[in-house]
Design an enzyme around this catalytic site. Structure first.
Site, PDB file in Angstrom:
ATOM      1  N   MET A 164       0.746  -1.365   0.113  1.00  0.00           N
ATOM      2  CA  MET A 164       0.068   0.087   0.359  1.00  0.00           C
ATOM      3  C   MET A 164       0.932   1.335  -0.137  1.00  0.00           C
ATOM      4  O   MET A 164       1.583   1.503   0.946  1.00  0.00           O
ATOM      5  CB  MET A 164      -1.095   0.092   1.445  1.00  0.00           C
ATOM      6  CG  MET A 164      -1.866  -0.810   1.088  1.00  0.00           C
ATOM      7  SD  MET A 164      -3.271  -0.986   2.290  1.00  0.00           S
ATOM      8  CE  MET A 164      -1.956  -1.980   3.766  1.00  0.00           C
ATOM      9  N   GLN A 185       5.067  -5.839  -6.672  1.00  0.00           N
ATOM     10  CA  GLN A 185       3.701  -5.205  -7.416  1.00  0.00           C
ATOM     11  C   GLN A 185       4.112  -3.833  -8.446  1.00  0.00           C
ATOM     12  O   GLN A 185       4.566  -2.990  -8.055  1.00  0.00           O
ATOM     13  CB  GLN A 185       2.421  -4.839  -7.040  1.00  0.00           C
ATOM     14  CG  GLN A 185       1.241  -4.266  -7.541  1.00  0.00           C
ATOM     15  CD  GLN A 185       0.031  -3.570  -7.132  1.00  0.00           C
ATOM     16  OE1 GLN A 185       0.098  -2.978  -6.061  1.00  0.00           O
ATOM     17  NE2 GLN A 185      -0.831  -4.138  -7.124  1.00  0.00           N
ATOM     18  N   CYS A 244      -5.533   1.029  -9.067  1.00  0.00           N
ATOM     19  CA  CYS A 244      -5.345   2.048  -8.212  1.00  0.00           C
ATOM     20  C   CYS A 244      -5.793   3.478  -9.128  1.00  0.00           C
ATOM     21  O   CYS A 244      -5.419   3.056 -10.402  1.00  0.00           O
ATOM     22  CB  CYS A 244      -3.727   2.531  -8.244  1.00  0.00           C
ATOM     23  SG  CYS A 244      -3.037   3.341  -7.098  1.00  0.00           S
ATOM     24  N   LYS A 249      -3.974  -7.730 -10.243  1.00  0.00           N
ATOM     25  CA  LYS A 249      -5.362  -7.003  -9.412  1.00  0.00           C
ATOM     26  C   LYS A 249      -5.875  -6.121 -10.492  1.00  0.00           C
ATOM     27  O   LYS A 249      -5.844  -5.193 -10.966  1.00  0.00           O
ATOM     28  CB  LYS A 249      -4.296  -6.259  -8.813  1.00  0.00           C
ATOM     29  CG  LYS A 249      -5.863  -5.641  -7.219  1.00  0.00           C
ATOM     30  CD  LYS A 249      -5.133  -5.264  -6.136  1.00  0.00           C
ATOM     31  CE  LYS A 249      -5.286  -5.134  -4.777  1.00  0.00           C
ATOM     32  NZ  LYS A 249      -5.627  -3.784  -4.226  1.00  0.00           N
ATOM     33  N   HIS A 306     -10.583  -6.609  -6.094  1.00  0.00           N
ATOM     34  CA  HIS A 306     -11.468  -5.264  -4.916  1.00  0.00           C
ATOM     35  C   HIS A 306     -11.645  -4.876  -4.768  1.00  0.00           C
ATOM     36  O   HIS A 306     -12.824  -4.814  -6.977  1.00  0.00           O
ATOM     37  CB  HIS A 306     -10.646  -4.180  -5.268  1.00  0.00           C
ATOM     38  CG  HIS A 306     -10.480  -3.050  -4.114  1.00  0.00           C
ATOM     39  ND1 HIS A 306      -9.859  -2.220  -3.801  1.00  0.00           N
ATOM     40  CD2 HIS A 306     -11.600  -2.777  -3.062  1.00  0.00           C
ATOM     41  CE1 HIS A 306     -10.514  -1.053  -2.677  1.00  0.00           C
ATOM     42  NE2 HIS A 306     -11.411  -1.870  -2.728  1.00  0.00           N
ATOM     43  N   GLY A 338     -10.603  -5.986  -0.146  1.00  0.00           N
ATOM     44  CA  GLY A 338     -11.493  -5.045  -0.257  1.00  0.00           C
ATOM     45  C   GLY A 338     -12.628  -5.561   1.241  1.00  0.00           C
ATOM     46  O   GLY A 338     -13.662  -6.730   1.255  1.00  0.00           O
ATOM     47  N   GLY A 339     -12.323  -4.359   2.462  1.00  0.00           N
ATOM     48  CA  GLY A 339     -12.719  -4.999   3.091  1.00  0.00           C
ATOM     49  C   GLY A 339     -13.637  -5.863   4.057  1.00  0.00           C
ATOM     50  O   GLY A 339     -14.102  -5.977   5.858  1.00  0.00           O
ATOM     51  N   ARG A 350      -6.387  -2.479   4.020  1.00  0.00           N
ATOM     52  CA  ARG A 350      -5.851  -2.114   6.177  1.00  0.00           C
ATOM     53  C   ARG A 350      -5.611  -2.620   7.327  1.00  0.00           C
ATOM     54  O   ARG A 350      -5.509  -1.932   8.402  1.00  0.00           O
ATOM     55  CB  ARG A 350      -7.233  -0.660   5.522  1.00  0.00           C
ATOM     56  CG  ARG A 350      -6.736  -0.552   4.385  1.00  0.00           C
ATOM     57  CD  ARG A 350      -8.131   1.116   4.012  1.00  0.00           C
ATOM     58  NE  ARG A 350      -8.935   0.319   4.002  1.00  0.00           N
ATOM     59  CZ  ARG A 350     -10.032   0.421   2.517  1.00  0.00           C
ATOM     60  NH1 ARG A 350     -10.486   1.610   3.042  1.00  0.00           N
ATOM     61  NH2 ARG A 350     -11.105  -0.330   1.979  1.00  0.00           N
TER      62      ARG A 350
END
Ligand SMILES: Cc1cc2nc3c(=O)[nH]c(=O)nc-3n(C[C@H](O)[C@H](O)[C@H](O)COP(=O)(O)O)c2cc1C
Length: 318
Positions: free
Chosen positions: A1, A53, A83, A122, A154, A195-196, A217
């Site tokens: 990230m 990446q 992104c 991705k 994602h 995602g999430g 995250r």
């Protein structure tokens, strides 16, 4: 990230989990070809399994950079098509490539022809006014014949016009159902969900249908939860059994890197959340945040932060 993770972070996460796959932040082909390549590609042996990446859309440049990844010993090379930042849009890579799956297929084919390590991609489920029901299927069906080993999705759209990169990670709604249907329709395509995903329990649930899960995250902000990943997801022993043990296991790395000229704050910023929820966690965090960036700050700052935490815990118990 980007701006969050780096090799120090990955070495710290390796203290917590040996089996999960770690990914670098996106590195552009331009930076690797014209910039400080050695610094950008550097990693420690304990970081394996590790994927590099890449950001880019020129097949020849991506092939060159994929070869760099293989030569340096990376285990996988991944192409970013998710992104949404402005910088990325100007360079015609990242999420805007969702509109050009044929180009992505060319990029992946060039990368695959250049290396033997797995090549993956991705993506998002769509961008702007695309209909995700169509854009995700079209993207996957166009790029898969180029031979990526996995497609990491994602599971939300990116709005390239109007939302900031940060908003683009929260505001467009997640659609796990779509990713699941697409996987069920294409059982031979390896699909990793992102995602999430906030916990290992949630990860485990998605693994009932997805081939893999990627956590961003939640893994960064609450790293301690990674310490059960090896046992929960891989059925092998976890490397450490408490946050204190994890910190002790990271200290030799910090000392080694300090001796090599790295700044303390560049390493301690990744451990600020290690004790989250424990008495003294805020004091630990504050001590590091206030002191680790000072000129000449050394390992004693971390040891002192640990003492602060221990005495807060004793006061709590008393
Ligand atoms: C600060 C930050 C930087 C990110 N940089 C990258 C990146 O370099 N490459 C990438 O594929 N995704 C990047 N992402 C997106 C995450 O990998 C992930 O797809 C997204 O945050 C959703 O997953 P999560 O909810 O588990 O975080 C970044 C996210 C954040 C918060």
């Amino acid at each position: 990230m980007m701006d969050w993770t780096d090799r120090h972070c990955r070495s710290f996460h390796r203290v917590l989990t040996r089996r999960t796959r770690l990914y670098t932040e996106m590195v552009t082909t331009g930076a690797l070809i014209h910039g400080p390549r050695d610094r950008l590609l550097a990693f420690a042996p304990e970081e394996h399994p590790l994927a590099l990446q890449l950001g880019g859309s020129d097949p020849a440049d991506l092939a060159t950079c994929a070869r760099m990844a293989e030569d340096r010993g990376y285990d996988e090379v991944n192409l970013n098509c998710g992104c949404p930042s402005d910088r990325v849009q100007n360079g015609r890579f990242g999420a805007c490539l969702m509109a050009e799956p044929e180009l992505v297929a060319d990029c992946l084919a060039a990368m695959r022809n250049a290396v033997r390590i797995p090549v993956t991609v991705k993506c998002r489920i769509g961008i702007d006014d695309q209909d995700p029901e169509q854009s995700l299927r079209r993207f996957i069906d166009t790029v898969v014949p180029a031979g990526p080993e996995a497609v990491i999705v994602h599971a939300r759209k990116a709005w390239l016009k109007g939302l900031s990169p940060k908003e683009n990670r929260d505001i467009p709604p997640l659609d796990y159902g779509l990713v699941r249907r697409v996987k069920e329709e294409r059982p031979n395509v390896t699909i990793v969900l992102n995602g999430g995903i906030a916990s290992l329990e949630a990860a485990q649930e998605h693994l009932g249908w997805a081939d893999g899960v990627m956590m961003g995250r939640a893994a960064y902000e609450r790293p301690w939860q990674l310490a059960r990943a090896d046992s929960m997801l891989f059925g092998t022993a976890d490397p450490v059994s408490s946050p204190d043990e994890a910190l002790s296991a990271y200290l030799p790395y910090i000392e080694r890197e300090l001796a090599a000229g790295s700044h303390l704050a560049g390493m301690t910023r990744h451990i600020l959340g290690l004790f989250a929820g424990r008495p003294g966690a805020r004091l630990f965090r504050r001590h590091l945040a206030e002191n680790a960036h000072k000129p000449g700050a050394g390992i004693e700052v971390v040891r002192h932060a640990r003492d602060v935490l221990a005495s807060a815990a004793m006061h709590e118990a008393a």
